[in-house]
Scaffold this active site. Structure first.
Site, short mmCIF file in Angstrom:
data_model
loop_
_atom_site.label_atom_id
_atom_site.label_comp_id
_atom_site.label_asym_id
_atom_site.label_seq_id
_atom_site.Cartn_x
_atom_site.Cartn_y
_atom_site.Cartn_z
N ASN A 1 58.54 35.94 20.97
CA ASN A 1 58.40 37.32 20.50
C ASN A 1 57.89 38.28 21.57
OD1 ASN A 1 59.55 37.40 17.99
ND2 ASN A 1 57.66 36.95 16.87
N LEU B 1 56.14 28.54 13.45
CA LEU B 1 57.26 29.16 14.16
C LEU B 1 56.93 29.46 15.63
CD1 LEU B 1 58.59 31.62 11.41
CD2 LEU B 1 59.56 29.43 12.12
N HIS B 2 55.70 29.27 16.04
CA HIS B 2 55.32 29.42 17.44
C HIS B 2 55.76 30.74 18.05
CE1 HIS B 2 56.20 25.19 16.36
NE2 HIS B 2 54.96 25.05 16.73
N CYS B 3 55.64 31.80 17.27
CA CYS B 3 55.99 33.16 17.74
C CYS B 3 57.43 33.26 18.21
CB CYS B 3 55.08 33.63 18.89
SG CYS B 3 53.34 33.65 18.50
N ALA B 4 58.30 32.41 17.72
CA ALA B 4 59.68 32.44 18.21
C ALA B 4 60.67 32.18 17.07
CB ALA B 4 59.86 31.43 19.34
#
Ligand SMILES: Cc1ncc(COP(=O)(O)O)c(C=O)c1O
Lengths: 82, 387
Positions: B103, B342-345
């Site tokens: 992100n 979601l690991h910022c992705a």
């Protein structure tokens, strides 16, 4: 009594000044970091002072590595204390 | 009560522990020389500035950057990416990126879309692989930038940066690489890889403190990137306009000198170990982990099988159990710290087919051992059998 003629090399930024310092250090050229003389710039930063006979060599070392913003002879070059 | 094991496998979020030289360097500079670097001409100010200059040199050397002044220090990779994305693009410009981005790339790009920038997101295969030719095909006359992660923080997939770099160099389009996951654990050479802009963060595989990072800008490109923040630089003080030269153009305000001193120590550590050696150690453990996990019924390991095409970030799912539940039980019952979700992705998870539930992610660092991996495999197996 001999007056040592000295020059200062002025750079765009502290980062550039210290990059230049590193280059001179690597080549073993004697120098000193000194405050930029007021008559040259009102900036509060530092510049590099060299003796006159080292000036050409110093500029050669810096060519292509760091942009030198100005080269000035110090009018108040003082006699070296004996 | 029996003492719980503590195993840290969240190095892709931030490496821990740090080599002892890092906290020592931070403490040292705070105690001895945390003056404002280069803003004044006195001894301590110059000493602080010298530490930053040395950090610039060492960082540049690690990435094959010949002129350290091309390197700007920022607060993190996100700061560096925002300088490029917000500073370089304008209405009518076209930008290309991959589906695997974090992100930190996606959000600024989506914001620029609202300001009239066209964004193309190149699709990736189910293991996160990008075909460099797809980037070539997406290029248009208005393409002003390609932004690409060096490796995915979700699947560990290494992107074909040098192949894309060859294409963008030939077409004269700047390539910005997000090296958050790779700086320090995968060799990077901006010249060889055709990288024009390199964003990196200090607190992952460079083993520096959080709040450090930077941006490399290829010579001349700064003319096309306006700074996000303007202010005092300690240079050209008589002028009220922002300096246009590097690195001051993008380094306004007092820097994180203690952090940068720590980053320098971290980079010294990485350089002394050798990036190749660190990679070998991490990938040996990653292979062990992937094989162990794959043998457990119900586990699906995400990303490329071939260690050559990945970094030591291992994402997986366990059928019938939410990733957050797996993560919680690993921590609570076994003292194993990993990350889920979601690991910022989100875009990467869509490409991998793991959206919206996400994955469980174990990410390996230099200080992990084979024992950490074996304990983790056993723990995951126990959760799988007791689901
Ligand atoms: C691929 C990727 N890009 C960008 C970032 C952002 O890094 P930072 O939070 O240090 O800015 C991260 C890590 O969080 C990442 O994994």
């Amino acid at each position: 009594m001999s007056t040592v003629e000295r020059w200062v090399l002025v750079f765009e930024s502290v980062s550039a000044t210290l990059a230049a310092e590193q280059a001179l250090k690597e080549k073993g050229i004697p120098y000193k970091l000194v405050p930029i003389p007021r008559h040259i710039s009102s900036d509060c930063g530092v510049c590099i002072r060299v003796d006159a006979h080292q000036r050409a060599l110093a500029e050669e070392v810096l060519a292509g590595r760091v942009r030198v913003a100005g080269v000035h002879r110090l009018p108040d070059s003082r006699p070296r204390p004996s | 009560m029996e003492e719980k094991l503590r195993i840290y496998l969240d190095n892709a979020a931030s490496t821990w522990p740090k080599p002892e030289c890092v906290p020592r360097a931070v403490e040292h500079i705070i105690r001895e020389a945390a003056a404002n670097p280069g803003r004044s001409g006195h001894t301590l100010s110059i000493e602080a500035a010298r530490v930053i200059a040395e950090a610039r040199r060492q960082t540049a050397a690690l990435f094959g950057i010949s002129d350290p002044l091309r390197l700007v220090f920022t607060g993190n990779a996100t700061g560096a990416l925002n300088i490029v994305i917000q500073g370089m693009l304008g209405p009518g410009d076209h930008v290309i990126t991959s589906a695997m981005e974090h992100n930190s790339v996606m959000r600024p790009l989506r914001a620029m879309e609202l300001r009239g920038v066209e964004v193309s997101v190149v699709a990736c295969s189910a293991d996160g692989t990008l075909d460099p030719d797809d980037v070539g095909k997406a290029i248009r006359r208005q393409t002003a930038l390609v932004v690409l992660t060096h490796a995915s923080n979700v699947s560990g997939t290494v992107m074909p940066v040098s192949q894309v770099g060859a294409i963008t160099s030939e077409r004269g389009i700047p390539l910005c690489v997000d090296a958050s996951q790779t700086a320090g654990c995968l060799p990077i050479d901006v010249g060889r890889d055709g990288i024009d802009l390199l964003a990196f963060t200090g607190h992952k595989s460079l083993y520096g403190p959080q709040g450090t990072g930077g941006l490399y800008v290829r010579e001349g490109l700064e003319a096309r990137i306006s700074p996000l923040a303007m202010g005092g630089t300690g240079s050209a003080s008589e002028r009220e306009e922002q300096p246009l030269f590097m690195p001051d153009k993008y380094e306004s305000g007092t820097p994180n000198t203690p952090g940068i001193a720590g980053l320098l120590a971290g980079i010294d550590f990485v350089a002394s170990q050798g990036v190749e050696r660190i990679r070998e150690h991490e990938m040996t453990l990653a292979r062990r982990l992937m094989e162990g996990l794959a043998a457990i019924e119900g586990i699906r390991v995400i990303g490329p099988r071939d260690p050559y095409h990945r970094i030591a970030v291992v994402s997986f799912t366990l059928e019938g159990v939410e990733p957050s539940e797996v993560a919680f039980r690993l921590d609570d019952e076994f003292g194993i710290m990993i990350r889920s979700g979601l690991h910022c992705a989100p875009s990467a998870h869509r490409a991998l087919g793991t959206f919206p539930q996400g994955t469980v992610r174990a990410s390996i660092g230099f200080f992990n051992t084979a024992r950490d991996i074996d304990e983790t495999i056993d723990a995951v197996a126990s959760i799988a059998y007791n689901r």
